[in-house]
Enzyme design. Structure first.
Site, PDB file in Angstrom:
ATOM      1  N   SER A   1      -0.136  -1.617   8.618  1.00  0.00           N
ATOM      2  CA  SER A   1      -0.615  -0.237   8.649  1.00  0.00           C
ATOM      3  C   SER A   1      -1.862  -0.184   9.519  1.00  0.00           C
ATOM      4  CB  SER A   1      -0.954   0.225   7.232  1.00  0.00           C
ATOM      5  OG  SER A   1      -1.728   1.404   7.229  1.00  0.00           O
TER       6      SER A   1
ATOM      7  N   TYR B   1      -5.755  -1.478  -0.796  1.00  0.00           N
ATOM      8  CA  TYR B   1      -4.693  -1.306   0.204  1.00  0.00           C
ATOM      9  C   TYR B   1      -5.107  -1.965   1.508  1.00  0.00           C
ATOM     10  CZ  TYR B   1      -1.118   0.989   3.054  1.00  0.00           C
ATOM     11  OH  TYR B   1      -0.068   1.243   3.892  1.00  0.00           O
TER      12      TYR B   1
END
Length: 273
Positions: A169, A182
């Site tokens: 990501s 995350y």
């Protein structure tokens, strides 16, 4: 300006819409984790359209069955694998069944993941555990089980090259407030991928990291209501990518000639800073 957002209902392309003129992956086998929706489903359809036999791994078998039916209708081969990759035995079984029923393994797309955002202070520990289990351990289990087969494919396969594509990501490049764990999982995937790349690249197993920005999938919807509201303000005015946009980038990675490796690919909506 468009009103589309990452919270809109994502559109999934059919296998027919992603079928290319040529089929560069003909004779190969691919395993895609998290294939029941979003980027995973779009990637599986794309790989099948490129000629690969595709193993579809996820927990939601009804969705996998529908995707497999679409791939078969277009003349492709698809194997449905009900699998929770956070369980090492199930991750191993997914790889074993892929090889046992489809004959080999040339491409692994580690797509399964979850994004649970929010401040570190007073965060539910269960959310951290879930992200580590899926984003990190699940990927590691699949990579470990698949590597012997990928190495063999690179030696004896029709293309004499194999691919592992790990989904990261933008959060794997830039740490931001409210995304602590995350960020941790995605940075970890990047470090693992680069280290493994250096280890196996000389044997023609290509390890690639792809880092998508805002994409219209179900990923955001797993967050708590108060987190969702914050996320909406952060993506206002941005036209998100579709899952097919990311799948197309993965297709580019895995169809390069044997002597070309795309090690890392950052892909974002044009308007995302």
């Amino acid at each position: 300006m468009t009103s589309a957002s990452i919270f809109d209902e994502p559109r999934t392309a059919t296998a027919a819409e992603t079928r290319p003129v040529t089929r560069p992956l003909a004779g190969t086998v691919a395993l895609v984790t998290g294939a029941s929706s979003g980027i995973g489903a779009a990637t599986a359809a794309m790989l099948a359209a490129h000629g690969a036999a595709v193993a579809l791994a996820a927990r939601r078998t009804d969705r996998l069955a529908a995707l497999a039916a679409d791939i078969r209708e277009q003349g492709g081969t698809a194997l449905v694998l009900e699998s929770d990759i956070t369980d090492e035995r199930q991750a191993n079984a997914a790889v074993d069944r892929t090889v046992g029923e489809l004959g080999r393994l040339d491409t692994l797309v580690n797509n399964a993941g979850v994004m649970l955002l929010g401040p570190v202070v007073d965060a539910p520990l269960s959310e951290w555990q879930r992200m580590v289990d899926i984003n990190v351990l699940g990927l590691l289990y699949c990579a470990h089980a698949a590597l012997p087969h990928l190495l063999q494919a690179a030696e004896t396969g029709p293309r004499r090259v194999a691919d592992m594509v790990n989904l990261s990501s933008v959060a794997g490049r830039v740490a931001r407030s409210g995304r602590g764990v995350y960020n941790l999982t995605k940075h970890g995937i990047g470090a693992f991928s680069e280290s493994l790349r250096q280890e196996v690249t000389g044997r023609h197993v290509r390890v690639s990291l792809i880092e998508p920005g805002a994409t219209a999938t179900e990923l955001a919807g797993h967050n708590r209501a108060e987190v969702l509201e914050t996320m909406r303000t952060q993506v206002t005015g941005i036209e998100p990518m579709q899952a097919e946009d990311v799948a197309d980038a993965i297709g580019y990675i895995v169809t390069r000639p044997r002597h070309v490796a795309v090690n890392e690919l950052l892909i974002r909506p044009t308007e995302q800073e």
